[in-house]
Write a protein that holds these residues in place. Structure first.
Motif, PDB file in Angstrom:
ATOM      1  N   GLN A 178       0.970  -1.236   0.130  1.00  0.00           N
ATOM      2  CA  GLN A 178       0.121   0.236  -0.024  1.00  0.00           C
ATOM      3  C   GLN A 178       0.802   1.170   0.058  1.00  0.00           C
ATOM      4  O   GLN A 178       0.481   2.008  -0.735  1.00  0.00           O
ATOM      5  CB  GLN A 178      -0.776  -0.090   1.157  1.00  0.00           C
ATOM      6  CG  GLN A 178      -2.083  -0.984   1.026  1.00  0.00           C
ATOM      7  CD  GLN A 178      -2.731  -1.052   2.506  1.00  0.00           C
ATOM      8  OE1 GLN A 178      -2.264  -1.305   3.479  1.00  0.00           O
ATOM      9  NE2 GLN A 178      -4.121  -1.427   2.255  1.00  0.00           N
ATOM     10  N   LYS A 179       1.953   1.139   0.781  1.00  0.00           N
ATOM     11  CA  LYS A 179       2.877   2.188   0.901  1.00  0.00           C
ATOM     12  C   LYS A 179       3.407   2.656  -0.554  1.00  0.00           C
ATOM     13  O   LYS A 179       3.678   3.697  -0.930  1.00  0.00           O
ATOM     14  CB  LYS A 179       3.765   2.262   1.879  1.00  0.00           C
ATOM     15  CG  LYS A 179       3.370   2.616   3.315  1.00  0.00           C
ATOM     16  CD  LYS A 179       4.510   2.242   4.348  1.00  0.00           C
ATOM     17  CE  LYS A 179       4.226   2.464   5.661  1.00  0.00           C
ATOM     18  NZ  LYS A 179       4.958   1.999   6.779  1.00  0.00           N
ATOM     19  N   GLN A 180       3.717   1.515  -1.271  1.00  0.00           N
ATOM     20  CA  GLN A 180       4.480   1.558  -2.519  1.00  0.00           C
ATOM     21  C   GLN A 180       3.385   2.237  -3.634  1.00  0.00           C
ATOM     22  O   GLN A 180       3.917   3.211  -4.394  1.00  0.00           O
ATOM     23  CB  GLN A 180       4.771   0.274  -3.238  1.00  0.00           C
ATOM     24  CG  GLN A 180       5.307   0.213  -4.516  1.00  0.00           C
ATOM     25  CD  GLN A 180       5.359  -1.232  -4.940  1.00  0.00           C
ATOM     26  OE1 GLN A 180       4.818  -2.015  -4.672  1.00  0.00           O
ATOM     27  NE2 GLN A 180       6.446  -1.264  -6.094  1.00  0.00           N
ATOM     28  N   LEU A 181       2.234   1.915  -3.347  1.00  0.00           N
ATOM     29  CA  LEU A 181       1.065   2.496  -4.271  1.00  0.00           C
ATOM     30  C   LEU A 181       0.931   3.729  -3.794  1.00  0.00           C
ATOM     31  O   LEU A 181       0.929   4.895  -4.823  1.00  0.00           O
ATOM     32  CB  LEU A 181       0.008   1.524  -4.284  1.00  0.00           C
ATOM     33  CG  LEU A 181      -0.073   0.468  -5.190  1.00  0.00           C
ATOM     34  CD1 LEU A 181      -1.029  -0.389  -4.681  1.00  0.00           C
ATOM     35  CD2 LEU A 181      -0.550   0.700  -6.606  1.00  0.00           C
ATOM     36  N   PHE A 217      -6.512  -5.789  -4.453  1.00  0.00           N
ATOM     37  CA  PHE A 217      -7.227  -7.045  -5.041  1.00  0.00           C
ATOM     38  C   PHE A 217      -6.214  -7.833  -6.042  1.00  0.00           C
ATOM     39  O   PHE A 217      -6.637  -7.285  -7.103  1.00  0.00           O
ATOM     40  CB  PHE A 217      -8.476  -6.605  -5.521  1.00  0.00           C
ATOM     41  CG  PHE A 217      -9.352  -5.499  -4.656  1.00  0.00           C
ATOM     42  CD1 PHE A 217     -10.159  -6.283  -3.994  1.00  0.00           C
ATOM     43  CD2 PHE A 217      -9.218  -4.561  -4.969  1.00  0.00           C
ATOM     44  CE1 PHE A 217     -11.001  -5.333  -2.939  1.00  0.00           C
ATOM     45  CE2 PHE A 217     -10.035  -3.551  -4.215  1.00  0.00           C
ATOM     46  CZ  PHE A 217     -10.809  -3.903  -3.294  1.00  0.00           C
ATOM     47  N   ALA A 218      -5.497  -8.628  -5.687  1.00  0.00           N
ATOM     48  CA  ALA A 218      -4.676  -9.422  -6.584  1.00  0.00           C
ATOM     49  C   ALA A 218      -3.800  -8.448  -7.326  1.00  0.00           C
ATOM     50  O   ALA A 218      -2.970  -7.792  -6.918  1.00  0.00           O
ATOM     51  CB  ALA A 218      -5.411 -10.504  -7.297  1.00  0.00           C
ATOM     52  N   ASN A 219      -4.124  -8.293  -8.631  1.00  0.00           N
ATOM     53  CA  ASN A 219      -3.415  -7.343  -9.611  1.00  0.00           C
ATOM     54  C   ASN A 219      -4.258  -6.072  -9.641  1.00  0.00           C
ATOM     55  O   ASN A 219      -3.721  -5.460 -10.818  1.00  0.00           O
ATOM     56  CB  ASN A 219      -3.031  -8.152 -10.645  1.00  0.00           C
ATOM     57  CG  ASN A 219      -1.909  -9.397 -10.594  1.00  0.00           C
ATOM     58  OD1 ASN A 219      -1.147  -8.947  -9.890  1.00  0.00           O
ATOM     59  ND2 ASN A 219      -2.208 -10.365 -10.987  1.00  0.00           N
ATOM     60  N   THR A 220      -4.963  -5.872  -8.951  1.00  0.00           N
ATOM     61  CA  THR A 220      -5.711  -4.506  -8.991  1.00  0.00           C
ATOM     62  C   THR A 220      -5.620  -3.651  -7.736  1.00  0.00           C
ATOM     63  O   THR A 220      -5.798  -4.459  -6.634  1.00  0.00           O
ATOM     64  CB  THR A 220      -7.277  -4.520  -9.519  1.00  0.00           C
ATOM     65  OG1 THR A 220      -7.186  -5.507 -10.499  1.00  0.00           O
ATOM     66  CG2 THR A 220      -7.907  -3.479  -9.528  1.00  0.00           C
ATOM     67  N   ALA A 221      -5.386  -2.287  -7.816  1.00  0.00           N
ATOM     68  CA  ALA A 221      -5.441  -1.533  -6.599  1.00  0.00           C
ATOM     69  C   ALA A 221      -6.291  -0.250  -7.030  1.00  0.00           C
ATOM     70  O   ALA A 221      -6.558   0.312  -7.897  1.00  0.00           O
ATOM     71  CB  ALA A 221      -3.866  -1.250  -6.090  1.00  0.00           C
ATOM     72  N   ILE A 222      -7.073   0.124  -5.620  1.00  0.00           N
ATOM     73  CA  ILE A 222      -7.752   1.471  -5.958  1.00  0.00           C
ATOM     74  C   ILE A 222      -7.148   2.476  -4.820  1.00  0.00           C
ATOM     75  O   ILE A 222      -7.049   2.063  -3.659  1.00  0.00           O
ATOM     76  CB  ILE A 222      -9.143   1.230  -5.602  1.00  0.00           C
ATOM     77  CG1 ILE A 222      -9.814   0.140  -6.568  1.00  0.00           C
ATOM     78  CG2 ILE A 222      -9.839   2.465  -5.668  1.00  0.00           C
ATOM     79  CD1 ILE A 222     -11.179  -0.419  -6.395  1.00  0.00           C
ATOM     80  N   VAL A 223      -6.617   3.547  -5.344  1.00  0.00           N
ATOM     81  CA  VAL A 223      -6.095   4.426  -4.351  1.00  0.00           C
ATOM     82  C   VAL A 223      -7.078   5.803  -4.504  1.00  0.00           C
ATOM     83  O   VAL A 223      -7.404   6.254  -5.564  1.00  0.00           O
ATOM     84  CB  VAL A 223      -4.650   4.872  -4.900  1.00  0.00           C
ATOM     85  CG1 VAL A 223      -4.178   5.915  -3.910  1.00  0.00           C
ATOM     86  CG2 VAL A 223      -3.901   3.521  -4.766  1.00  0.00           C
TER      87      VAL A 223
END
Length: 135
Positions: free
Chosen positions: A11-14, A84-90
């Motif tokens: 999460q920090k990376q994103l 979510f696996a290979n998806t992220a929502i920021v």
């Protein structure tokens, strides 16, 4: 849900990636955004009725804005990063004050970015704004 104080490593990376993206456009080099956007990225207007499709078209919106504006204040905070696996929502809140055509604008809102991980690299595939308000 997560916020900046409770983000795990991924999460920090994103969140750091979002901050790099924002630094590219508002500190003056929107063309570097190419490194962060999927070729088929979609930007939605705040009312979700219009879309800009494609990396070059989306980058052009940042270039156009910066060519016609002077950013006076830009702040971001309260990030939420969902994986979510290979998806992220920021999502995160922002405040921006800028001059354009001899007028000053002051806006707040929530930025939403959806990322997809492909071959170990995160790319933005979708972006939209919500709660956009003129202060």
């Amino acid at each position: 849900m997560s916020n900046e104080t409770t983000l795990n490593k991924d999460q920090k990376q994103l969140w750091e990636l979002v901050q790099k993206i924002n630094n590219c456009w508002y500190k003056g080099n929107p063309l570097q955004l190419s490194d962060f956007f999927d070729p088929n990225i979609v930007f939605n207007s705040p009312d979700f009725k219009h879309q800009i499709i494609g990396k070059d078209n989306c980058i052009q919106t940042y270039s156009d804005f910066m060519n016609n504006s002077k950013v006076l204040i830009y702040n971001e905070g309260n990030p939420t990063v969902e994986l979510f696996a290979n998806t992220a929502i920021v999502t995160y809140d922002f405040e921006m004050k800028y001059e354009q055509n001899k007028k000053t604008y002051h806006e707040t809102g929530t930025d939403i970015m959806v990322f997809e991980r492909h071959q170990g690299s995160w790319k933005v595939i979708w972006r939209g704004l919500s709660n956009l308000k003129n202060v």
